[in-house]
Design an enzyme around this catalytic site. Structure first.
Site, PDB file in Angstrom:
ATOM      1  CG  PHE A 151      -1.729  -0.761   1.737  1.00  0.00           C
ATOM      2  CD1 PHE A 151      -2.967  -1.316   0.597  1.00  0.00           C
ATOM      3  CD2 PHE A 151      -1.660  -2.074   2.029  1.00  0.00           C
ATOM      4  CE1 PHE A 151      -3.933  -2.132   0.158  1.00  0.00           C
ATOM      5  CE2 PHE A 151      -2.447  -3.531   2.215  1.00  0.00           C
ATOM      6  CZ  PHE A 151      -2.972  -3.884   1.473  1.00  0.00           C
ATOM      7  CE  LYS A 203      -2.311  -2.179  -4.474  1.00  0.00           C
ATOM      8  NZ  LYS A 203      -1.568  -1.537  -3.942  1.00  0.00           N
ATOM      9  CG  LEU A 249     -11.897  14.700   0.756  1.00  0.00           C
ATOM     10  CD1 LEU A 249     -12.405  14.909   1.848  1.00  0.00           C
ATOM     11  CD2 LEU A 249     -12.945  13.839  -0.155  1.00  0.00           C
ATOM     12  CB  CYS A 259      -1.387   2.565  -7.842  1.00  0.00           C
ATOM     13  SG  CYS A 259       0.389   2.374  -7.629  1.00  0.00           S
TER      14      CYS A 259
END
Ligand code: UGA
Length: 428
Positions: A151, A203, A249, A259
């Site tokens: 991650f 994931k 945000l 990714c």
């Protein structure tokens, strides 16, 4: 002194592989890195780190005695039971993940009852199952398999390794899952121990959710532009709700990188391949594509036709603190501007060598001030700290025009306007 920590192997020395290798070397593990690219391995052996990632070169240098680099699998198989797979899974022309590098690793594995593949690369749900099948069919049933998705974020990858929000380990309940859990134990992160398919899905779902959050706030920003609300205030007010959270945000000119675009499209196709039409993700992708192009309309609003106009792009990387140009919004933006007849000058403090390989007809500058010289408009594409600190009075001495489009809402609108510019952010 020999380490009491488990030696590991890392196959693939890209972002994920090198950060994983450096992170475990910091924890005291001997790490055997393997890559088929001989020039990369030679560079790493010399101490040259082929990617820009803050702190990575220093970490590799500081733990050099525990890091071993080779183009051969044999030393890795000899010393390590756990073989982390961190090879690329780029999108194919159809948007599915290209698993050829993963399959090449699987094919290269010998018969063994004391080794495990630990999958770090992002793969479609079901990949672990098909690898299990391949091992079984080839008489390699003793080979274990663990899904351990990564991650980390580029630009803060080592910090993400050292302090993960969670560690996900998907396995079949044999020794290998336990060994991977032990490996990560010193980090003290929350552990999600689950089955292989669920780990694979965590994931993809996490990346798709974050991408959705960005497309959502980008659309809110676009509505703010129509209604006169300020999206920065709106995001602040929304983000204080714990159920929403204030991260991801920030509106901008669309998400890029190696990714999000790839994983959103891979999840959409994975769903489609299994008969489910994932409608939401279709919108997430389309909003993102349109977001990259909105800058062009903003420039046309102020400048009219862009034919012959000089537009300066500040920043080219898909985000700050990386040299990665994969799916960078700047690629689409520069091409659109050129197609409309504009002259594009550009400056990026780190990504220029990568950008040069991908962009044609762009005039690359050695500094922000050089890029903006004579420009009709300045567009901030990447939020590099040096752009946040620009002296706008000085900028005004150099530019021909008075338009600043802040694609990242990262500079002070007041300072820009005080210098005589028209300022346009995203949604404010
Ligand atoms: C992303 C995820 O954040 C990682 O958790 C994941 O491990 C990684 O993909 C991966 O799958 O390997 P990364 O692509 O390095 O990491 O970059 P992010 O920081 O997530 O940014 C992605 C894109 O979204 C950038 O273009 C960024 O500018 C944009 N973004 C991000 C926004 O436009 N707004 C935001 O509020 C946040």
């Amino acid at each position: 002194m020999t380490s009491e920590r488990e030696p590991i192997a890392v196959i693939g020395t890209g972002y994920v592989g090198l950060v994983t290798a450096a992170g475990f070397a910091e924890l005291g593990n001997e790490v055997y890195c393997v890559d088929i690219d001989a020039s990369k391995i030679e560079a790493l052996e010399r101490g040259d780190v082929p990617i820009f990632e803050p702190g990575l070169a220093e970490s590799i240098a500081a733990n050099r005695e525990r890091l071993h680099f080779s183009t051969e699998l044999a030393p890795a198989l000899e010393h390590a039971r756990l073989l982390f797979v961190a090879v690329g899974t780029p999108p194919t022309y159809s948007g599915d993940a290209d698993l050829s590098a993963v399959h090449a690793v699987v094919d290269a594995m010998p018969t063994s009852d004391h080794h495990a593949l630990v999958m770090k690369s992002t793969v479609p749900v079901g990949t672990g199952e098909s690898i299990r099948r391949a091992f079984d069919q080839r008489g390699k049933s003793g080979f274990s398999y663990v899904s351990c998705p990564e991650f980390l974020k580029e630009g803060s990858a080592l910090a993400d390794f050292r302090q993960p929000d969670r560690v996900v380990v998907g396995d079949a309940g044999d020794w290998a899952g336990e060994a991977v859990v032990d490996l990560y134990a010193p980090l003290g992160a929350p552990l999600v121990r689950t089955d292989v398919k669920s780990a694979e899905m965590i994931k993809l779902a996490a990346n798709a959710f974050l991408a959705t959050k960005i497309s959502f706030i980008n659309e809110i920003a676009n509505v703010c532009e129509e209604t006169g609300a300020d999206v920065v205030e709106v995001a602040r007010g929304m983000g204080l709700d714990n159920r929403i959270g204030d991260k991801f945000l920030r509106p901008g000119i669309g998400f890029g990188g190696s990714c999000f675009p790839k994983d959103v499209s891979a999840l959409k196709l994975l769903a489609g391949n299994s008969g489910y039409h994932f409608q939401l993700l279709t919108a997430v992708i389309e909003v993102n594509e349109l977001q990259k192009r909105r800058v062009v309309a903003k420039l046309q609003k102020h400048l009219g036709s862009l034919v012959g106009k000089r537009i300066a792009l500040l920043g080219l990387a898909f985000k700050a603190n990386t040299d990665d140009m994969r799916e960078a919004s700047s690629l689409v933006l520069a091409a659109r501007l050129q197609a409309d007849g504009a002259h594009v000058s550009a400056y990026d403090p780190i990504a220029e060598p990568e950008a040069r390989k991908l962009m044609r007809g762009v005039q690359f500058a050695g500094s922000a001030m050089e890029a903006i010289d004579g420009a009709e408009a300045v567009v901030i594409v990447t939020e590099w700290p040096e752009f946040v600190e620009l002296d706008w009075q000085e900028v005004a001495q150099k530019t021909a025009g008075r338009i600043v489009i802040d694609g990242r809402n990262c500079v002070d609108p007041g300072a820009v306007r005080d210098a005589g510019f028209i300022y346009e952010g995203v949604g404010r």
